[in-house]
Enzyme design. Structure first.
Site, short mmCIF file in Angstrom:
data_model
loop_
_atom_site.label_atom_id
_atom_site.label_comp_id
_atom_site.label_asym_id
_atom_site.label_seq_id
_atom_site.Cartn_x
_atom_site.Cartn_y
_atom_site.Cartn_z
N GLY A 82 0.69 -1.33 -0.07
CA GLY A 82 0.13 -0.04 0.22
C GLY A 82 0.80 1.29 -0.14
N GLY A 83 0.35 2.53 0.33
CA GLY A 83 1.09 3.76 0.30
C GLY A 83 0.18 4.79 0.51
N SER A 115 -3.91 -2.64 0.31
CA SER A 115 -4.48 -1.32 0.48
C SER A 115 -4.57 -0.55 -0.96
CB SER A 115 -3.49 -0.87 1.40
OG SER A 115 -3.84 0.53 1.86
N ALA A 137 -7.69 -5.70 2.09
CA ALA A 137 -7.31 -4.69 3.24
C ALA A 137 -6.90 -3.29 2.81
CB ALA A 137 -5.96 -5.48 3.77
N PRO A 140 -8.65 3.09 4.43
CA PRO A 140 -7.56 4.04 4.69
C PRO A 140 -7.12 4.27 6.08
CG PRO A 140 -9.65 4.88 3.36
CD PRO A 140 -9.88 3.52 4.23
N LYS A 155 -15.24 10.60 6.27
CA LYS A 155 -15.20 11.09 4.91
C LYS A 155 -14.06 10.48 4.07
CE LYS A 155 -16.11 16.19 6.13
NZ LYS A 155 -15.60 17.39 6.06
#
Length: 264
Positions: A82-83, A115, A137, A140, A155
């Site tokens: 992810g990142g 992610s 997965a 955020p 949000k």
């Protein structure tokens, strides 16, 4: 007589760093250009790190080269935990606007598209996984991995859920699963993902992938229908340049923390 001239340690370090980046810039210019392949080749890009500005720049350059060379398709071999959302958004936009078909292939076996990688995979015209890889997965989190609380968390989560659902619907994949990957952080292995229409196919290796997608029709953002002709196409490996590899290394959170500590 000439007076003595000395450099302070800090100034010497700055000059050394400047010299290193000049050399890296020259090497990057020499190594970061187009592959110079024949038309109708398949361009293969390989990413095995966090989603960030370096990956964003590399994939943009790689897709540009494929478009310039009239490639038959681009394969992004993806392995990421992810990142950054900002870089992920730019990568997704670049894939969606590509003038050549983009195949996102979660690879190698044991790798993952977690992610932000889930969004990138969903954006591909074709989404594939190698055996024993995982996807999902995609909830955020904050920059330190912490849960985002309160209205801001709502949000960000709602926006991400809407985005990934839109990508899944665009590509005819399981939008409910995609939204659950964001809201409930669910994750699946390759075989389960294929069974649930999260991805389009499972392929053992690159040759198997190109044979399997040959003849498949995809629609580009321009509305043009393209029939993939990949089975017998030349393969061009447009890897990261030396400069991109170096920047990718120092962008790693662990390395960045170490450099920050040394700088302090």
């Amino acid at each position: 007589a000439f007076g003595s001239v000395s450099f302070s340690p800090v100034r010497s370090l700055r000059l050394t760093i400047a010299a290193v980046f000049i050399v890296l810039g020259v090497v990057g210019f020499a190594c970061g250009g187009r592959p110079g392949a024949a038309a109708d080749a398949v361009h293969v890009l390989t990413t095995d790190s966090v989603v960030g500005p370096v990956m964003e720049r590399y994939l943009d350059r790689g897709i540009d080269a494929a478009e310039d060379e009239d490639a038959s398709a681009v394969v992004i071999r993806l392995d990421t935990p992810g990142g950054l959302i900002s870089s992920m958004n730019d990568i997704v936009k670049r894939i969606l606007s590509a003038e050549v078909p983009v195949i996102v292939y979660v690879y190698p076996p044991g790798g993952k598209a977690a992610s932000a990688g889930t969004f990138i995979t969903m954006a591909g015209h074709v989404a594939a996984m190698a055996p024993t890889t995982t996807i999902g997965a995609a909830t955020p989190v904050g920059s330190g991995g912490e849960e985002i609380q309160g209205p801001l968390g709502d949000k960000v989560t709602n926006d991400a859920a809407a985005q990934i659902r839109a990508l899944a619907e665009l590509r005819g994949r399981n939008a409910d699963w995609a939204e659950s990957a964001v809201r409930d952080a669910i994750s699946d292995n390759a075989s389960d993902a294929l069974e649930q229409n999260v991805v389009d196919l499972v392929a053992d290796n690159l040759d198997d992938l190109l044979d399997s997608v040959d003849g498949r029709e995809v629609e580009l953002d321009s509305g043009r229908q393209v029939t993939l002709q990949t089975a017998d196409a030349d393969q061009v490996f447009n890897n990261m340049s030396f400069t991109e590899r170096f920047l990718d290394l120092i962008a790693d959170p662990n390395i960045a923390l170490l450099l920050l500590s040394l700088g302090s």
